[in-house]
Write a protein that holds these residues in place. Structure first.
Motif, mmCIF file in Angstrom:
data_model
loop_
_atom_site.group_PDB
_atom_site.id
_atom_site.type_symbol
_atom_site.label_atom_id
_atom_site.label_comp_id
_atom_site.label_asym_id
_atom_site.label_seq_id
_atom_site.Cartn_x
_atom_site.Cartn_y
_atom_site.Cartn_z
ATOM 1 N N MET A 116 59.701 35.403 52.543
ATOM 2 C CA MET A 116 58.557 35.939 51.944
ATOM 3 C C MET A 116 58.363 37.379 51.707
ATOM 4 O O MET A 116 57.177 37.829 51.385
ATOM 5 C CB MET A 116 57.258 34.894 52.528
ATOM 6 N N VAL B 207 28.039 56.482 21.627
ATOM 7 C CA VAL B 207 26.794 55.008 21.989
ATOM 8 C C VAL B 207 27.673 53.999 22.533
ATOM 9 O O VAL B 207 27.207 53.405 23.486
ATOM 10 C CB VAL B 207 26.405 54.737 20.415
ATOM 11 N N ALA B 208 28.737 53.416 22.073
ATOM 12 C CA ALA B 208 29.521 52.286 22.499
ATOM 13 C C ALA B 208 29.784 52.516 24.027
ATOM 14 O O ALA B 208 29.773 51.756 24.893
ATOM 15 C CB ALA B 208 30.356 52.057 21.575
ATOM 16 N N ASN C 150 27.229 52.004 31.205
ATOM 17 C CA ASN C 150 26.039 51.591 31.755
ATOM 18 C C ASN C 150 26.062 50.249 32.266
ATOM 19 O O ASN C 150 25.621 49.668 33.175
ATOM 20 C CB ASN C 150 24.990 51.726 30.655
ATOM 21 N N GLU C 151 26.806 49.255 31.454
ATOM 22 C CA GLU C 151 26.864 47.662 31.896
ATOM 23 C C GLU C 151 27.981 47.784 33.214
ATOM 24 O O GLU C 151 27.921 47.104 33.903
ATOM 25 C CB GLU C 151 27.668 47.017 30.702
ATOM 26 N N LEU D 134 55.686 42.357 46.439
ATOM 27 C CA LEU D 134 55.266 42.227 45.152
ATOM 28 C C LEU D 134 53.559 42.041 45.250
ATOM 29 O O LEU D 134 52.984 42.976 44.436
ATOM 30 C CB LEU D 134 55.609 40.645 44.454
ATOM 31 N N LEU D 135 53.197 41.356 46.187
ATOM 32 C CA LEU D 135 51.500 41.370 46.179
ATOM 33 C C LEU D 135 51.189 42.804 46.396
ATOM 34 O O LEU D 135 50.136 43.325 46.031
ATOM 35 C CB LEU D 135 51.049 40.442 47.300
ATOM 36 N N LEU E 287 46.559 48.089 40.920
ATOM 37 C CA LEU E 287 45.281 47.872 40.465
ATOM 38 C C LEU E 287 44.423 49.046 41.085
ATOM 39 O O LEU E 287 43.832 49.547 40.339
ATOM 40 C CB LEU E 287 44.773 46.830 40.945
ATOM 41 N N SER F 298 51.277 45.174 43.169
ATOM 42 C CA SER F 298 50.311 44.732 42.313
ATOM 43 C C SER F 298 48.889 45.333 42.812
ATOM 44 O O SER F 298 48.362 46.022 41.999
ATOM 45 C CB SER F 298 50.229 43.333 41.903
ATOM 46 N N ARG G 124 27.308 52.743 26.578
ATOM 47 C CA ARG G 124 26.579 51.321 26.826
ATOM 48 C C ARG G 124 27.468 50.292 27.689
ATOM 49 O O ARG G 124 26.900 49.895 28.647
ATOM 50 C CB ARG G 124 26.329 50.411 25.433
ATOM 51 N N ALA G 125 28.866 50.542 27.500
ATOM 52 C CA ALA G 125 29.952 50.110 28.173
ATOM 53 C C ALA G 125 29.831 50.648 29.722
ATOM 54 O O ALA G 125 29.965 49.931 30.777
ATOM 55 C CB ALA G 125 31.248 50.326 27.786
ATOM 56 N N GLY H 15 17.716 52.671 26.460
ATOM 57 C CA GLY H 15 17.465 53.125 27.987
ATOM 58 C C GLY H 15 18.802 53.604 28.387
ATOM 59 O O GLY H 15 19.219 53.619 29.690
ATOM 60 N N LEU H 16 19.930 54.090 27.607
ATOM 61 C CA LEU H 16 20.971 54.605 27.966
ATOM 62 C C LEU H 16 21.003 56.193 28.293
ATOM 63 O O LEU H 16 21.825 56.646 28.810
ATOM 64 C CB LEU H 16 22.066 54.078 26.913
ATOM 65 N N LEU I 241 59.753 39.489 50.075
ATOM 66 C CA LEU I 241 59.802 39.946 48.703
ATOM 67 C C LEU I 241 58.314 39.715 48.113
ATOM 68 O O LEU I 241 57.758 40.552 47.538
ATOM 69 C CB LEU I 241 60.796 38.955 47.651
ATOM 70 N N THR I 242 57.589 38.407 48.301
ATOM 71 C CA THR I 242 56.427 38.147 47.743
ATOM 72 C C THR I 242 55.502 39.110 48.275
ATOM 73 O O THR I 242 54.337 39.553 47.646
ATOM 74 C CB THR I 242 55.989 36.668 48.274
#
Lengths: 366, 369, 513
Positions: free
Chosen positions: B1, B70-71, B77-78, B7-8, B15, B11, B74-75, B101-102, B3-4
């Motif tokens: 295990m 603008v886009a 802000n979200e 790998l974990l 991230l 990854s 908004r992204a 409200g941005l 290897l696993t």
């Protein structure tokens, strides 16, 4: 039409040469003539030019030089689809998108043969190879042997006079291969088709053919019926390529009367039949088939030369015994003896005398 | 295990690294968002370089994303992760960001420098404060350029030359959106200038504008990037076309193209800064310091030396000097210059904020027919 | 396994356990290991692909901004008949006043205005202009009269105490509701303590409404409000903007009051949801069906031209000796290595009216100088440029499929008497169909979603639905509509994929070997 060869010649190669790159010849000066109805096998190691010859005959390669004739007509400028030659390919080349019946109908369709006649012929061809029930299947649903039969039926369905087969049995297992060898020869003879068969398997060549052309280095080394080929090889390549074979090297001491005396490199003297040695002092390779070696002195003529041999290994093979000996410094000398009730089983380590009839031992080129 | 596990771990690391990379926002970096090109260069020279020279602790980083601001805001802000500190947007986008409200609401007098003539910031900026969130920067206009060599002696002097395909045969380039085109269509169809937006608010008025545009529909190449018109003019593809006045200035003055300016009925518009809503205190304090500096009277006047857009402050106008490289006076090339602004439209932002979606759908449907 | 015995028709192992169970356990370990190996990719795909698509699908129907922002109004509107043609009554406006005053504090009224403006033009400015005035409504008079009537009403601490008392809360429901919302604002937005701040006007309005409704609570000072001059919130709103008198506005709010809406999807197919139900949009606003149809037709044409141009190249590639094939392959891949914008701009230079191709044709006297070909800024431009860009996606699968077609098929066909064309058409071509299928699916799906190239060279007649999606994402911020359009596109692609599977069979798609 001018025909330069004998009247019986159906397929002829005359001084044919082939080069792909303009520098080396793959086929060097090939001359071959075969009568109608003959089953001829082109045998040779890969790269020997046999497949190229077949492709030139089929029209997929053009000869760089020379003339190829079928029925006395030069076919050099006839495109493949007008040659009317049936062909079986190495991997069968069955069209995967058509059913078996469609595959068989294809050559009839392009010949614009009517539907009912077509169906009849297809069925007859399928029956001929015992595949009558498989017309609706796809090639991928068939086993290798079945595909092979279909490929054969497809090559024969339009009744060609000449059929070419390019290593058609290469992908089958041994048992199936032997069965198919029998089937193919049977069909070829029944239908009276002229067949050119390419293989690198010498057993296949020997069992199936009327004549075998042994290819090496772009030339035919020997063209003869199987028994001649086996028993009277013309040169050491053929002797070694066909069947199992023991080779000893030496120098010709005496020659004449269809016999010669060879002194082996170890000093021993043996009797042999001169095949392509001419003069005293020529170096030679002598070749003896394992089954022609005699270990029972009583069966040899009293004046025959014998050699001392040490038994190295005894292998039981069922129908025969295979014994490896050390002879004149070579320890890869093999003899085969029949498994008969009175046959001795040689024990490793024992010393024996071996000999042979002079005509079984061929003195060939070195 | 083993290897696993490896790998974990890998990854997880990947991230984490991705997240860290996206977050690679160093404490001392202040991210400004602008349009790239000559315009952003003028901002760099006039604002950020002198500011960084005076404030060693701040490192200004530029991001050329204003077109998608603008886009993206908004992204951000979200996702709750605001990586921008100050964003350069068109007035219409500023209104939209404010509505959503941005963008942060600005107390102009408290947050921005007073004019050098003593006027308050809100007085100095005047009408250019079109939204509570908007910090005005420049005045620009959508105007028309024409190929001087293709019109001969008959240089156009009215916006209606666009619709006059007899006198001025050939293609014209117009913006692939209703703004400016609708106003010009009504103006040239005989609607009085003051009534235009009232007319445009009615379905009949919209039909009237489209009918006028129909007369030249087959002669128009519609652009979506402002750089297209100068290029099309240079290639001789079109006889005239609308674009921003700064683009035409650079084609004429900097590249020497045979292009003439038609200032008639120019559509005045503003461009300026907005501060994304929800900045942490320390970053907000820093960006307010910068924006107060960058929009003072002198800085706005400085910018005009690099590009032919007018400063949004009244008090900056007298300070506008010569082009930084060509040495020619910039004032005559400003949309606000009295010679150029004899007939001016000021974009009605309230109207467009309401009618943009509606008119745009109709405009696109009209284009598609 | 070797000890498997049959026990009552069920196979068991030597120790009597179910064979199936035992096998399952033996395989589980392998499965877990396999799962671990794909886990990083699975996680990545989940985060970067599945989740966004799910999010998109959700957004295309999501509408909770309306019920979240004006919950009281939505409830009050239940009793109002949208088809009556009359403006709602005072109680709706009262609820709306509370909602709006709260929303104004959070600045969410503008966002709601933008949302509703998608459905009815003008609502956005209605909300924005009213937002500026809602703090100055005459409800201030209630506040003044309450504080004048009893000083306790002006005491924040007293308010906090009342509102902590369940009996008071039960007796004064509107007041409690308004006070809770107000105290949340005080805490959230101003970081202050409610017990130290003066309550907003809308709290006093709530108290007035409660008392007018006949509520009486012993613990708060008794005030007789019946004599006070009532403030009509309806009039207040209509004074602020006469748009509030328009029943259409209220019908829109009522229609779009749910948590979910079909409005975006309806809009995507040129329909609308109004008080009268689902209807077609006015003719001059119908655009999306046209665009969907055009996108599909142009994509088919592009796919077709890719097949026509790509097939001979792929055939040549597959049949050339390796070395020359590699050189040709580099030429095929060259477009991949050039930036999309550079390529597209190059097409502009070539195709425009005064461009290279037209110049050459004029020079060759093929066309007249005043009759130059329109090769760009229309569908032709899109087809030419996109075919060029997508050609490698056709050639590569074709090539890899053709590479696997054994030359002996064609030879066999020829040996059986087929001429070159028959051998090709009956034998070679059918075997290359999986490559055409794979290439077509790739090219079609890619082209259906392309937008940069159509935007640059497509003019008005050569733009795709994706251009509108991009517009709504980045420019108009109508993400719900963009999501609905995107979902339809996704469904369309899946449907075509399904259709392809039904007609050609998906196992007939090969990307190689």
């Amino acid at each position: 039409m001018a025909s330069s060869a004998t009247d019986s010649a159906f397929v002829e190669f005359e001084r044919v040469q082939k080069s792909y790159d303009g520098e080396t010849l793959v086929v060097k000066d090939l001359n071959l003539s075969m009568p109608k109805g003959e089953f001829l096998t082109m045998l040779g190691p890969s790269g020997s030019g046999k497949t190229t010859c077949l492709m030139m005959l089929a029209g997929f390669e053009t000869a760089t030089h020379g003339d190829i004739r079928i029925g006395g007509v030069s076919i050099n400028n006839i495109p493949p689809h007008k040659r009317g030659i049936g062909m079986v390919f190495q991997n069968y080349a069955l069209f995967p998108h058509m059913t078996v019946a469609e595959n068989l109908a294809f050559p009839l369709e392009v010949r614009k043969i009517g539907k009912s006649e077509r169906e009849e012929k297809v069925q007859r061809a399928l029956d001929m190879v015992q595949m009558g029930r498989f017309g609706g299947r796809r090639p991928a649903q068939l086993s290798g042997g079945q595909q092979q039969r279909i490929a054969l039926a497809r090559a024969l369905v339009f009744q060609p006079e000449l059929v070419l087969m390019d290593e058609p049995l290469g992908a089958l297992d041994k048992q199936l291969r032997e069965h198919m060898q029998f089937e193919i020869t049977r069909l070829a003879h029944e239908l009276g088709i002229t067949t050119v068969y390419v293989t690198h398997d010498q057993t296949e060549a020997l069992t199936m053919s009327d004549r075998v052309a042994v290819f090496d280095d772009g030339r035919i080394q020997q063209l003869a019926p199987p028994d001649q080929l086996y028993e009277s090889p013309q040169n050491s390549f053929v002797a070694q390529f066909i069947g199992e074979n023991n080779t000893l090297t030496g120098v010709v001491k005496e020659i004449g009367n269809g016999k010669c005396l060879v002194q082996l490199d170890g000093g021993d003297l043996i009797d042999a039949k001169p095949v392509n040695v001419k003069n005293v002092g020529d170096r030679t390779k002598v070749s003896i088939r394992p089954e022609r070696v005699e270990i029972n002195k009583d069966r040899l003529s009293p004046d025959a030369h014998t050699l001392k041999a040490e038994v190295l290994e005894f292998i039981y093979m069922g129908d025969i015994f295979r014994t490896r000996l050390r002879v004149a410094g070579h320890d890869d000398f093999v003899i085969k003896t029949r498994n008969a009730p009175d046959q001795v089983r040689l024990q490793p380590g024992t010393m024996i005398d071996i000999g042979w009839l002079p005509e079984d031992c061929h003195a060939l080129d070195a | 295990m083993k290897l696993t596990k490896t790998l974990l771990a890998t990854s997880a690391l990947t991230l984490a690294a991705g997240a860290a990379f996206a977050d690679a926002h160093m404490a001392s970096d202040m991210t400004l968002v602008s349009w790239g090109g000559a315009y952003q260069a003028s901002q760099t020279k006039a604002y950020s370089e002198p500011y960084m020279a005076a404030n060693a602790g701040v490192n200004i980083v530029w991001d050329e994303s204003s077109a998608e601001a603008v886009a993206k805001l908004r992204a951000m802000n979200e996702s709750g992760n605001i990586t921008w500190d100050l964003v350069d947007v068109e007035a219409a986008d500023a209104i939209r960001l404010c509505d959503e409200g941005l963008a942060m609401e600005i107390d102009h007098d408290a947050m921005l420098a007073a004019g050098n003539d003593g006027s308050t910031a809100s007085d100095d900026f005047g009408d250019s404060i079109i939204s509570d969130c908007f910090i005005p920067q420049i005045v620009f206009s959508t105007t028309v350029g024409y190929r001087a060599d293709m019109v001969g002696d008959n240089a156009p002097d009215s916006i209606c030359a666009i619709f006059d395909t007899e006198t001025y045969p050939g293609k014209r380039a117009l913006n692939k959106r209703p703004l400016a085109n609708m106003e010009w269509a009504l103006l040239c169809d005989g609607v009085a200038k003051d009534d235009i937006y009232d007319v445009l608010a009615t379905p009949e008025g919209q039909d009237q504008a489209f009918a006028k545009l129909d007369t030249i529909k087959n002669d128009v190449i519609w652009w979506s990037a402002a750089a297209e018109t100068p290029q099309l003019l240079a290639d001789g593809e079109i006889v005239m076309g609308s674009t921003y006045n700064g683009r035409l200035f650079s084609a004429i003055a900097e590249q020497g193209q045979p292009i003439g300016m038609l200032w008639d009925a120019q559509m005045l518009d503003f461009d300026g800064w907005v501060i994304p809503a929800g900045l942490p205190e320390d970053r907000l304090a820093r960006v307010l310091d910068f924006v107060s500096y960058a929009t003072d009277t002198q800085r706005l006047a400085d910018q005009a030396a690099y590009i032919s857009y007018g400063p949004a402050r009244a008090s900056s106008a007298p300070l506008v000097g010569n082009h930084a490289e060509l040495g020619i006076p910039m004032a005559p090339h400003m949309p606000t210059d009295p010679n150029n602004s004899k007939n001016v439209f000021v974009t009605q932002y309230d109207f467009w904020a309401d009618y943009r979606d509606d008119l745009d759908a109709k405009f696109q449907a009209w284009l598609a027919q | 396994m070797t000890d498997a015995t049959t026990d009552a028709g069920k196979l068991t192992t030597a120790d009597g356990q179910s064979l199936k169970k035992s096998l399952h356990r033996a395989l589980r370990r392998q499965k877990v290991r396999a799962l671990m190996l794909i886990a990083p990719l699975l996680l990545f795909i989940l985060l970067s692909f599945i989740a966004p698509i799910f999010d998109m699908l959700l957004r295309s129907v999501e509408n909770d901004i309306v019920p979240d922002t004006i919950p009281r109004t939505i409830v009050a509107l239940d009793d109002w008949d949208a088809t009556s043609g009359e403006t709602p009554g005072e109680e709706v406006f009262a609820a709306f006043y509370t909602d709006f005053a709260i929303a104004e504090e959070y600045k969410s009224h503008t966002r709601l205005g933008s949302r509703l403006n998608y459905e009815l033009t003008g609502i956005s400015s209605l909300f924005r202009s009213t937002g500026r005035k809602v703090g100055k409504f005459e409800t201030e008079s209630y506040t003044e009269q309450f504080t004048a009537a009893d000083a306790a009403f002006a005491d924040p601490a007293q308010w906090a105490a009342w509102m902590a008392d369940d009996a008071v809360r039960a007796a004064l429901p509107q007041t409690a509701d308004a006070y809770d919302a107000w105290s949340k604002i005080v805490v959230d937005l101003n970081n202050d303590v409610p017990s130290e701040e003066d309550p907003a006007d809308f709290v006093y309005t709530g108290l007035y409404n409660d008392l007018m409704a006949g509520a009486s609570v012993a613990s708060i000072p008794s005030v007789d409000v019946s004599g006070w001059e009532p403030v009509s919130l309806r009039e207040q709103f209509i004074d602020a903007n006469d748009g509030w008198a328009d029943p259409a506005v209220w019908a829109t709010i009522k229609t779009y009051g749910g948590d979910y809406t079909s409005g975006y999807f309806l809009n995507s197919v040129d329909m609308q949801l109004s008080g009268e139900g689902v209807t077609q949009r006015p003719e001059d606003e119908r655009i999306y069906i046209t665009l969907f149809v055009r996108t599909i037709i142009l994509s088919i044409v592009i796919t077709g031209s890719c097949i026509l141009l790509g097939y001979p190249i792929a055939f040549l590639l597959a049949n050339l000796p390796l070395r020359s094939a590699n050189v040709l392959m580099i030429l095929v891949l060259l477009p991949f290595w050039t930036s999309l914008l550079v390529r597209t701009s190059a097409w502009k230079v070539l195709l425009q009216n005064q461009g290279v191709i037209n110049d050459i044709l004029v020079w060759l006297h093929v066309i007249a100088d005043d009759n130059r070909l329109e090769l760009i800024n229309n569908a032709t431009g899109t087809i030419i440029a996109m075919t060029h860009i997508l050609l490698p996606f056709m050639i590569l699968p074709l090539y890899s499929v053709m590479k696997t077609i054994s030359p002996s098929y064609v030879r066999a066909a020829k040996s059986m008497g087929a001429n070159d064309w028959t051998a090709f058409w009956r034998v070679y071509f059918p075997n290359s169909v999986p490559g055409i299928g794979a290439g077509s699916i790739l090219v079609f799906i890619l082209s259906i979603g392309y937008y940069i190239t159509p935007e640059l060279v497509g003019g008005t007649k050569g733009v795709f639905i994706s251009n509108r999606i991009a517009y709504h994402i980045s420019s108009s911020l109508n993400w719900g509509l963009a999501a609905a359009l995107g979902s339809i596109l996704l469904i369309l692609v899946l449907a075509l994929y399904w259709l392809y599977d039904r007609i050609v069979g998906i196992d007939n798609v090969k990307l190689g070997g």
